[in-house]
Design a protein around this motif. Sequence first.
Motif, PDB file in Angstrom:
ATOM      1  N   SER A   1      35.167 -34.340 -59.151  1.00  0.00           N
ATOM      2  CA  SER A   1      34.530 -33.028 -59.165  1.00  0.00           C
ATOM      3  C   SER A   1      33.651 -32.845 -57.933  1.00  0.00           C
ATOM      4  O   SER A   1      33.656 -31.783 -57.293  1.00  0.00           O
ATOM      5  N   ASP A   2      32.890 -33.892 -57.574  1.00  0.00           N
ATOM      6  CA  ASP A   2      32.049 -33.823 -56.375  1.00  0.00           C
ATOM      7  C   ASP A   2      32.891 -33.701 -55.113  1.00  0.00           C
ATOM      8  O   ASP A   2      32.521 -33.007 -54.158  1.00  0.00           O
ATOM      9  N   ILE A   3      34.031 -34.382 -55.090  1.00  0.00           N
ATOM     10  CA  ILE A   3      34.920 -34.310 -53.923  1.00  0.00           C
ATOM     11  C   ILE A   3      35.464 -32.897 -53.746  1.00  0.00           C
ATOM     12  O   ILE A   3      35.449 -32.332 -52.640  1.00  0.00           O
ATOM     13  N   ILE A   4      35.950 -32.301 -54.829  1.00  0.00           N
ATOM     14  CA  ILE A   4      36.488 -30.936 -54.748  1.00  0.00           C
ATOM     15  C   ILE A   4      35.411 -29.955 -54.322  1.00  0.00           C
ATOM     16  O   ILE A   4      35.651 -29.051 -53.503  1.00  0.00           O
ATOM     17  N   ASN A   5      34.201 -30.120 -54.839  1.00  0.00           N
ATOM     18  CA  ASN A   5      33.088 -29.261 -54.418  1.00  0.00           C
ATOM     19  C   ASN A   5      32.828 -29.415 -52.927  1.00  0.00           C
ATOM     20  O   ASN A   5      32.544 -28.444 -52.223  1.00  0.00           O
ATOM     21  N   GLY A   6      32.924 -30.657 -52.441  1.00  0.00           N
ATOM     22  CA  GLY A   6      32.700 -30.921 -51.027  1.00  0.00           C
ATOM     23  C   GLY A   6      33.757 -30.316 -50.130  1.00  0.00           C
ATOM     24  O   GLY A   6      33.500 -29.991 -48.966  1.00  0.00           O
ATOM     25  N   LEU A   7      34.962 -30.146 -50.658  1.00  0.00           N
ATOM     26  CA  LEU A   7      36.057 -29.581 -49.859  1.00  0.00           C
ATOM     27  C   LEU A   7      35.995 -28.060 -49.768  1.00  0.00           C
ATOM     28  O   LEU A   7      36.657 -27.464 -48.918  1.00  0.00           O
ATOM     29  N   LYS A   8      35.213 -27.431 -50.629  1.00  0.00           N
ATOM     30  CA  LYS A   8      35.173 -25.964 -50.632  1.00  0.00           C
ATOM     31  C   LYS A   8      34.628 -25.406 -49.324  1.00  0.00           C
ATOM     32  O   LYS A   8      35.011 -24.316 -48.894  1.00  0.00           O
ATOM     33  N   LEU A   9      33.706 -26.147 -48.694  1.00  0.00           N
ATOM     34  CA  LEU A   9      33.131 -25.726 -47.420  1.00  0.00           C
ATOM     35  C   LEU A   9      33.191 -26.915 -46.460  1.00  0.00           C
ATOM     36  O   LEU A   9      32.530 -27.930 -46.689  1.00  0.00           O
ATOM     37  N   SER A  10      33.954 -26.775 -45.389  1.00  0.00           N
ATOM     38  CA  SER A  10      34.164 -27.900 -44.478  1.00  0.00           C
ATOM     39  C   SER A  10      32.906 -28.267 -43.703  1.00  0.00           C
ATOM     40  O   SER A  10      32.802 -29.367 -43.162  1.00  0.00           O
ATOM     41  N   TRP A  11      31.931 -27.382 -43.646  1.00  0.00           N
ATOM     42  CA  TRP A  11      30.755 -27.587 -42.791  1.00  0.00           C
ATOM     43  C   TRP A  11      29.531 -28.087 -43.547  1.00  0.00           C
ATOM     44  O   TRP A  11      28.446 -28.183 -42.985  1.00  0.00           O
ATOM     45  N   VAL A  12      29.681 -28.407 -44.840  1.00  0.00           N
ATOM     46  CA  VAL A  12      28.548 -28.933 -45.608  1.00  0.00           C
ATOM     47  C   VAL A  12      28.829 -30.372 -46.024  1.00  0.00           C
ATOM     48  O   VAL A  12      29.979 -30.781 -46.193  1.00  0.00           O
TER      49      VAL A  12
ATOM     50  N   GLY B   1      39.991 -35.733 -34.566  1.00  0.00           N
ATOM     51  CA  GLY B   1      39.668 -34.308 -34.590  1.00  0.00           C
ATOM     52  C   GLY B   1      39.409 -33.698 -35.951  1.00  0.00           C
ATOM     53  O   GLY B   1      39.203 -32.488 -36.050  1.00  0.00           O
ATOM     54  N   VAL B   2      39.410 -34.512 -37.027  1.00  0.00           N
ATOM     55  CA  VAL B   2      39.154 -33.968 -38.363  1.00  0.00           C
ATOM     56  C   VAL B   2      37.646 -33.736 -38.513  1.00  0.00           C
ATOM     57  O   VAL B   2      36.841 -34.644 -38.306  1.00  0.00           O
ATOM     58  N   ARG B   3      37.261 -32.523 -38.889  1.00  0.00           N
ATOM     59  CA  ARG B   3      35.842 -32.184 -38.992  1.00  0.00           C
ATOM     60  C   ARG B   3      35.201 -32.707 -40.281  1.00  0.00           C
ATOM     61  O   ARG B   3      34.062 -33.157 -40.292  1.00  0.00           O
ATOM     62  N   LYS B   4      35.922 -32.618 -41.380  1.00  0.00           N
ATOM     63  CA  LYS B   4      35.361 -32.955 -42.691  1.00  0.00           C
ATOM     64  C   LYS B   4      35.909 -34.299 -43.160  1.00  0.00           C
ATOM     65  O   LYS B   4      37.126 -34.465 -43.331  1.00  0.00           O
ATOM     66  N   THR B   5      35.022 -35.283 -43.369  1.00  0.00           N
ATOM     67  CA  THR B   5      35.457 -36.571 -43.894  1.00  0.00           C
ATOM     68  C   THR B   5      34.621 -36.941 -45.115  1.00  0.00           C
ATOM     69  O   THR B   5      33.422 -36.662 -45.170  1.00  0.00           O
ATOM     70  N   ILE B   6      35.269 -37.561 -46.092  1.00  0.00           N
ATOM     71  CA  ILE B   6      34.617 -37.998 -47.328  1.00  0.00           C
ATOM     72  C   ILE B   6      35.029 -39.447 -47.573  1.00  0.00           C
ATOM     73  O   ILE B   6      36.220 -39.776 -47.562  1.00  0.00           O
ATOM     74  N   ALA B   7      34.040 -40.318 -47.792  1.00  0.00           N
ATOM     75  CA  ALA B   7      34.330 -41.737 -48.012  1.00  0.00           C
ATOM     76  C   ALA B   7      33.769 -42.194 -49.350  1.00  0.00           C
ATOM     77  O   ALA B   7      32.616 -41.893 -49.684  1.00  0.00           O
ATOM     78  N   MET B   8      34.582 -42.923 -50.105  1.00  0.00           N
ATOM     79  CA  MET B   8      34.102 -43.586 -51.312  1.00  0.00           C
ATOM     80  C   MET B   8      33.417 -44.882 -50.882  1.00  0.00           C
ATOM     81  O   MET B   8      34.059 -45.749 -50.276  1.00  0.00           O
ATOM     82  N   VAL B   9      32.128 -45.006 -51.154  1.00  0.00           N
ATOM     83  CA  VAL B   9      31.373 -46.197 -50.779  1.00  0.00           C
ATOM     84  C   VAL B   9      30.723 -46.751 -52.038  1.00  0.00           C
ATOM     85  O   VAL B   9      29.665 -46.294 -52.462  1.00  0.00           O
TER      86      VAL B   9
END
Length: 453
Positions: free
Chosen positions: A129-140, A321-329
């Motif tokens: 759910s947090d990941i999908i929320n994070g994908l809604k806006l690439s700049w946040v 060149g990918v602007r939005k990255t999400i990592a599971m840590v």
Amino acid sequence: MKIVIAGAGAVGTHLSKLLSTENHDCVLIDDDEERLSGVDSNYDIMALCQSPTSIQALKDAGTGSADLFVGVTRYESRNITACMLAHALGAKKTVARIDNYEYLKPHNLEMFHQVGVDSLVYPEVLAASDIINGLKLSWVRQRLDIHDGALVLLGIKLRDNCQILNQPIKDLCGPDDPYHIVAIKRGGETIIPGGLDMLKSGDLAYFMTTPEYIPHIKGTVGKKEYEDVHNVVIMGGGKTSVRAALTLPDHMHAKIIESSLERCEQLNELIDRPNVMIIHGDGRDLGLLREEGIKNTQAFVSLTGNAETNILACLTAKKLGVRKTIAMVENLDYVSMAEGLDIGTIINKKTVAASHIFQMMMKADVRNMRSLMMADSEVAEFVAAEGARITKAPVRQLGLPSGIAIGGLVRGKQGILVNGNTQIEAGDSVMVFCQRHTMEKAEKFFKKSILPW
């Protein structure tokens, strides 16, 4: 409060440490002595090396007088059994960690409640759910929607092109302005800003706003050039990836890269969506990434079980060149390193699950509690009770403790930004930002009270 936790794995250990700092009476049960070693000596926790499904062990832990019993072992069936026994022994509330999504369906929740399991926690679902929320806006870096988006919390990394740097916050966040800045992460410090504080380049700033002002904020913070997310590459085909893929908005297209051919076949059966493609390969392979169109990808999400791999994969994606990255840590020791390397959004399942469970302990009406990983803080939605202290005077006269800020409220279905003159009313849903270990101080303002404040 008396809390008994069954399972000294990642979630159980993190939760028990969190609770011990809040002056709760906490008992941690596990039948693996190695898992328990060092826990009771470093924190104010009683460690009990016995089986979590032993009736005698549960009695020894004082489960019969527990305000909350938490089953978070590695095994779903063990957690459910332990909760059922705890309920029968007298525990007031129970919560079990699960890994079967079927159990979360509404018609099944009542069945679990009848056998003594009050709440179910599926960490992978919460993380997705947090990941999908994070994908809604690439700049946040982080986004949290309150009351179906009546209010929105945005965590944004500020750069030199931000238009509101080096100006007193009192000049930026007046009663008529479209956003409030409720917190700033600067280096290793989290700041609840006052009127004279200023934003600096490199800050991670948290903005509370309403949906119509999101485009305005995007321009103000210098993010106009960021594209919306349409194409996503997900590295790793675990349970979190499955839940994220199944809840991916229809306008997004995802490619899941998984190194195990057997798991790829399973993913093809589990995820039957036209906007999701399963690819067999190594997500760190530059040739594969280029072949799969990484240059046309707006977001890269790395969800393998290895924190180092996820961090390095995100760094590689950013170089391509990918602007939005999400990592599971999952290893908390790596979180600060990931921040230092400017990895975009960091997801940690155990902190997400621990926040969800911590929410259940509150005596006030608390909903939608989330851990802000990168700010070492929490944000929670408190519902003001009739006669609560928070309703007795305008916000500026309440004497809120240090480390606590109110960003906005929802009254009916309308999102309203809060300022010093705002009068909070009973029934309002109020978004409260709390630095670590201040949540229970905030709770006191929202509980029903018959005493003068």
